[in-house]
Design a protein around this motif. Sequence first.
Motif, PDB file in Angstrom:
ATOM      1  N   GLY A  18      35.090  86.427  46.747  1.00 19.25           N
ATOM      2  CA  GLY A  18      36.078  86.587  45.682  1.00 19.25           C
ATOM      3  C   GLY A  18      35.956  85.467  44.676  1.00 19.25           C
ATOM      4  N   HIS A  19      35.684  85.835  43.402  1.00 24.13           N
ATOM      5  CA  HIS A  19      35.507  84.801  42.371  1.00 24.13           C
ATOM      6  C   HIS A  19      36.076  85.224  41.023  1.00 24.13           C
ATOM      7  CE1 HIS A  19      32.027  87.437  42.002  1.00 24.13           C
ATOM      8  NE2 HIS A  19      31.829  86.969  40.778  1.00 24.13           N
ATOM      9  N   GLU A  20      37.020  86.169  41.054  1.00 25.08           N
ATOM     10  CA  GLU A  20      37.740  86.553  39.842  1.00 25.08           C
ATOM     11  C   GLU A  20      39.241  86.509  40.134  1.00 25.08           C
ATOM     12  OE1 GLU A  20      34.496  89.567  37.733  1.00 25.08           O
ATOM     13  OE2 GLU A  20      36.231  90.423  38.740  1.00 25.08           O
ATOM     14  N   GLY A  21      39.686  85.381  40.646  1.00 26.68           N
ATOM     15  CA  GLY A  21      41.075  85.251  41.064  1.00 26.68           C
ATOM     16  C   GLY A  21      42.011  84.982  39.900  1.00 26.68           C
ATOM     17  N   ALA A  22      43.279  85.308  40.125  1.00 26.87           N
ATOM     18  CA  ALA A  22      44.347  84.970  39.180  1.00 26.87           C
ATOM     19  C   ALA A  22      45.608  84.752  39.990  1.00 26.87           C
ATOM     20  CB  ALA A  22      44.555  86.076  38.148  1.00 26.87           C
ATOM     21  N   GLY A  23      46.365  83.730  39.651  1.00 24.37           N
ATOM     22  CA  GLY A  23      47.559  83.448  40.438  1.00 24.37           C
ATOM     23  C   GLY A  23      48.423  82.373  39.816  1.00 24.37           C
TER      24      GLY A  23
ATOM     25  N   GLU B 192      41.741  69.361  43.866  1.00 26.37           N
ATOM     26  CA  GLU B 192      41.980  70.787  44.108  1.00 26.37           C
ATOM     27  C   GLU B 192      43.396  71.209  43.734  1.00 26.37           C
ATOM     28  OE1 GLU B 192      38.768  71.255  47.773  1.00 26.37           O
ATOM     29  OE2 GLU B 192      40.919  71.439  48.200  1.00 26.37           O
ATOM     30  N   VAL B 193      43.518  72.501  43.482  1.00 22.23           N
ATOM     31  CA  VAL B 193      44.781  73.119  43.102  1.00 22.23           C
ATOM     32  C   VAL B 193      45.100  74.203  44.121  1.00 22.23           C
ATOM     33  CG1 VAL B 193      45.951  74.459  41.312  1.00 22.23           C
ATOM     34  CG2 VAL B 193      44.316  72.662  40.660  1.00 22.23           C
ATOM     35  N   ARG B 194      46.271  74.152  44.728  1.00 21.14           N
ATOM     36  CA  ARG B 194      46.696  75.235  45.627  1.00 21.14           C
ATOM     37  C   ARG B 194      47.234  76.380  44.773  1.00 21.14           C
ATOM     38  NH1 ARG B 194      48.843  75.412  50.848  1.00 21.14           N
ATOM     39  NH2 ARG B 194      47.033  74.107  51.345  1.00 21.14           N
ATOM     40  N   VAL B 195      46.604  77.551  44.884  1.00 23.74           N
ATOM     41  CA  VAL B 195      46.975  78.713  44.080  1.00 23.74           C
ATOM     42  C   VAL B 195      47.443  79.845  44.984  1.00 23.74           C
ATOM     43  CG1 VAL B 195      46.160  80.468  42.440  1.00 23.74           C
ATOM     44  CG2 VAL B 195      45.325  78.103  42.263  1.00 23.74           C
ATOM     45  N   ARG B 196      48.617  80.384  44.657  1.00 23.87           N
ATOM     46  CA  ARG B 196      49.075  81.618  45.291  1.00 23.87           C
ATOM     47  C   ARG B 196      48.440  82.767  44.524  1.00 23.87           C
ATOM     48  NH1 ARG B 196      52.820  85.208  43.825  1.00 23.87           N
ATOM     49  NH2 ARG B 196      53.811  83.766  42.339  1.00 23.87           N
ATOM     50  N   MET B 197      47.578  83.503  45.208  1.00 21.73           N
ATOM     51  CA  MET B 197      46.810  84.524  44.537  1.00 21.73           C
ATOM     52  C   MET B 197      47.667  85.753  44.248  1.00 21.73           C
ATOM     53  SD  MET B 197      43.751  83.728  43.679  1.00 21.73           S
ATOM     54  CE  MET B 197      43.327  82.621  45.025  1.00 21.73           C
ATOM     55  N   VAL B 198      47.586  86.241  43.025  1.00 17.29           N
ATOM     56  CA  VAL B 198      48.263  87.468  42.628  1.00 17.29           C
ATOM     57  C   VAL B 198      47.286  88.643  42.626  1.00 17.29           C
ATOM     58  CG1 VAL B 198      49.428  88.645  40.708  1.00 17.29           C
ATOM     59  CG2 VAL B 198      50.047  86.292  41.305  1.00 17.29           C
ATOM     60  N   ALA B 199      46.054  88.375  42.225  1.00 17.97           N
ATOM     61  CA  ALA B 199      45.045  89.434  42.152  1.00 17.97           C
ATOM     62  C   ALA B 199      43.662  88.816  42.136  1.00 17.97           C
ATOM     63  CB  ALA B 199      45.248  90.286  40.898  1.00 17.97           C
TER      64      ALA B 199
ATOM     65  N   ALA C 272      47.543  90.345  37.117  1.00 18.54           N
ATOM     66  CA  ALA C 272      46.708  91.382  37.722  1.00 18.54           C
ATOM     67  C   ALA C 272      45.753  91.997  36.710  1.00 18.54           C
ATOM     68  CB  ALA C 272      47.582  92.463  38.347  1.00 18.54           C
ATOM     69  N   THR C 273      46.112  91.924  35.437  1.00 20.98           N
ATOM     70  CA  THR C 273      45.220  92.403  34.384  1.00 20.98           C
ATOM     71  C   THR C 273      44.184  91.352  34.021  1.00 20.98           C
ATOM     72  OG1 THR C 273      46.967  93.810  33.473  1.00 20.98           O
ATOM     73  CG2 THR C 273      45.123  93.301  32.025  1.00 20.98           C
ATOM     74  N   LEU C 274      44.578  90.095  34.019  1.00 20.04           N
ATOM     75  CA  LEU C 274      43.691  89.031  33.559  1.00 20.04           C
ATOM     76  C   LEU C 274      42.602  88.660  34.561  1.00 20.04           C
ATOM     77  CD1 LEU C 274      46.122  86.469  31.872  1.00 20.04           C
ATOM     78  CD2 LEU C 274      45.094  88.537  30.914  1.00 20.04           C
ATOM     79  N   ALA C 275      42.788  88.970  35.845  1.00 17.82           N
ATOM     80  CA  ALA C 275      41.875  88.491  36.887  1.00 17.82           C
ATOM     81  C   ALA C 275      40.395  88.722  36.572  1.00 17.82           C
ATOM     82  CB  ALA C 275      42.246  89.117  38.226  1.00 17.82           C
ATOM     83  N   PRO C 276      39.967  89.907  36.101  1.00 15.75           N
ATOM     84  CA  PRO C 276      38.525  90.136  35.915  1.00 15.75           C
ATOM     85  C   PRO C 276      37.885  89.282  34.836  1.00 15.75           C
ATOM     86  CG  PRO C 276      39.731  92.216  35.974  1.00 15.75           C
ATOM     87  CD  PRO C 276      40.747  91.132  35.860  1.00 15.75           C
TER      88      PRO C 276
ATOM     89  N   PRO D 186      52.366  72.677  38.884  1.00 14.66           N
ATOM     90  CA  PRO D 186      52.958  73.767  39.654  1.00 14.66           C
ATOM     91  C   PRO D 186      53.757  74.707  38.750  1.00 14.66           C
ATOM     92  CG  PRO D 186      53.184  71.716  40.854  1.00 14.66           C
ATOM     93  CD  PRO D 186      52.641  71.354  39.494  1.00 14.66           C
ATOM     94  N   GLY D 187      53.572  76.001  38.994  1.00 14.68           N
ATOM     95  CA  GLY D 187      54.224  77.015  38.185  1.00 14.68           C
ATOM     96  C   GLY D 187      53.346  77.591  37.093  1.00 14.68           C
ATOM     97  N   ASP D 188      52.264  76.904  36.744  1.00 22.23           N
ATOM     98  CA  ASP D 188      51.360  77.430  35.712  1.00 22.23           C
ATOM     99  C   ASP D 188      50.662  78.692  36.198  1.00 22.23           C
ATOM    100  OD1 ASP D 188      51.950  75.413  33.948  1.00 22.23           O
ATOM    101  OD2 ASP D 188      50.127  74.245  34.345  1.00 22.23           O
ATOM    102  N   HIS D 189      50.439  79.608  35.283  1.00 23.93           N
ATOM    103  CA  HIS D 189      49.655  80.811  35.562  1.00 23.93           C
ATOM    104  C   HIS D 189      48.200  80.521  35.236  1.00 23.93           C
ATOM    105  CE1 HIS D 189      53.062  84.018  35.566  1.00 23.93           C
ATOM    106  NE2 HIS D 189      53.483  82.871  36.033  1.00 23.93           N
ATOM    107  N   VAL D 190      47.319  80.906  36.143  1.00 18.97           N
ATOM    108  CA  VAL D 190      45.907  80.547  35.980  1.00 18.97           C
ATOM    109  C   VAL D 190      44.990  81.715  36.301  1.00 18.97           C
ATOM    110  CG1 VAL D 190      46.262  78.085  36.415  1.00 18.97           C
ATOM    111  CG2 VAL D 190      45.813  79.615  38.349  1.00 18.97           C
ATOM    112  N   VAL D 191      43.863  81.731  35.620  1.00 13.46           N
ATOM    113  CA  VAL D 191      42.719  82.575  35.956  1.00 13.46           C
ATOM    114  C   VAL D 191      41.650  81.654  36.524  1.00 13.46           C
ATOM    115  CG1 VAL D 191      40.839  83.950  34.960  1.00 13.46           C
ATOM    116  CG2 VAL D 191      43.208  84.396  34.291  1.00 13.46           C
ATOM    117  N   LEU D 192      40.921  82.131  37.513  1.00 17.89           N
ATOM    118  CA  LEU D 192      39.916  81.310  38.183  1.00 17.89           C
ATOM    119  C   LEU D 192      38.520  81.787  37.817  1.00 17.89           C
ATOM    120  CD1 LEU D 192      41.622  81.183  41.694  1.00 17.89           C
ATOM    121  CD2 LEU D 192      42.036  79.733  39.690  1.00 17.89           C
ATOM    122  N   SER D 193      37.656  80.826  37.510  1.00 18.99           N
ATOM    123  CA  SER D 193      36.303  81.152  37.087  1.00 18.99           C
ATOM    124  C   SER D 193      35.291  80.358  37.909  1.00 18.99           C
ATOM    125  CB  SER D 193      36.147  80.878  35.590  1.00 18.99           C
ATOM    126  OG  SER D 193      34.939  81.413  35.097  1.00 18.99           O
ATOM    127  N   ALA D 194      34.060  80.320  37.455  1.00 21.23           N
ATOM    128  CA  ALA D 194      32.989  79.663  38.204  1.00 21.23           C
ATOM    129  C   ALA D 194      33.196  78.154  38.248  1.00 21.23           C
ATOM    130  CB  ALA D 194      31.642  79.985  37.577  1.00 21.23           C
TER     131      ALA D 194
END
Length: 368
Positions: free
Chosen positions: A62-67, A31-38, A163-167, A81-89
């Motif tokens: 919630g299943h379109e996270g980005a952080g 698992e990856v601990r993600v600080r959610m931005v959107a 915040a734009t990439l989340a969807p 740590p520090g990478d920007h990520v979008v979360l998917s299925a």
Amino acid sequence: MTATVTAAVARTKGAPLTIETLRLDDPRDNEVRVRMVASGVCHTDAIVRDGVYPTPLPAVLGHEGAGVVEAIGAAVTTVQPGDHVVLSAAYCGHCGQCRAGQMAYCENLMAEDFGGRRRDGSTSLTSAEGPVSSHFFGQSSFATYANVVENSVVKVDAEAPLATLAPLGCGLQTGAGAILNELRPEAGSSLVVFGVGAVGSAAIMAAKVAGCTTIIAADLHDSRLELAKVIGATHTVNSGTTDVIAAITEITGGRGVEYALDTTAVPAVLRQAAEALATRGTLALVGAAKPGTEVPFEIGTSLVKGWTFKTIVQGSSVPQVFIPRLVELWEQGRFPFDKLIRTYELDDINTAFADSRNGSAIKPVVVF
């Protein structure tokens, strides 16, 4: 590494989400601990809240996270740590479909995405009243932090606004992937999209990328049809006030369309979509319907058309491959999905759900 998080919790079938303070346990090795931005708000979140799919409540959806990655488990290799990520299925990674590169059709999809638990039965979230279902689509992104399975994590360009990439994690990937990964229309071909919410709008943009020269948007909302013209539709039809089949017949010179995509999962609409097809045309469904929903197709005179019907999940995409491609298309101005987004604070998440349902917002995004 336990943490206190603020989350929107679905406690009762069909009821508004409640904003609560929860405990988040330690991330596991995968698992990856993600600080959610959107996090985007999707129709699937609504139907799970309403009990159509079997995720046990209470749950953090919630299943379109980005952080931003805060920490990684011992077995994680794809992000730091520090990478920007979008979360998917999420997907299991070991069934026949996953091993064939068809992660969207994972044979363990219901358990991985809707089960509300890790594979060992544990949940990462607890409240004062007890456990709260987590790992929705591997993430449960309606929270300030989440422990996300590695298979749900997609590293993206650190310069792109999260915040734009989340969807991209679900709805936009689904619509665009249905066109680019599955239907693959030829340049110069014709296509109609029934329902131009977030998924349908993504399909319209993708059809333009693919080189379709007749792109028809059909919807009940004139405001959505106007936007469809801006993002790539060559024609629009208000299906509430116009004979859709007659309009499509006229637009295509009597031939019908080569491709039709239905995002509504409304049986009457799906049948219309079949009627709109040209000879050897293909109809695809991406909308989520209640289990047991049936559609009566005419198979007498339509037999000689040799048409195809297929269902598509998650745009038939491998998220780690397809989402970065969509980001690049957006950066080039060729996939302007930012035009669909309206942002909300976490406290206003129920307004976001309502606006999505009534059509006033195409793609709500909760920003933390």
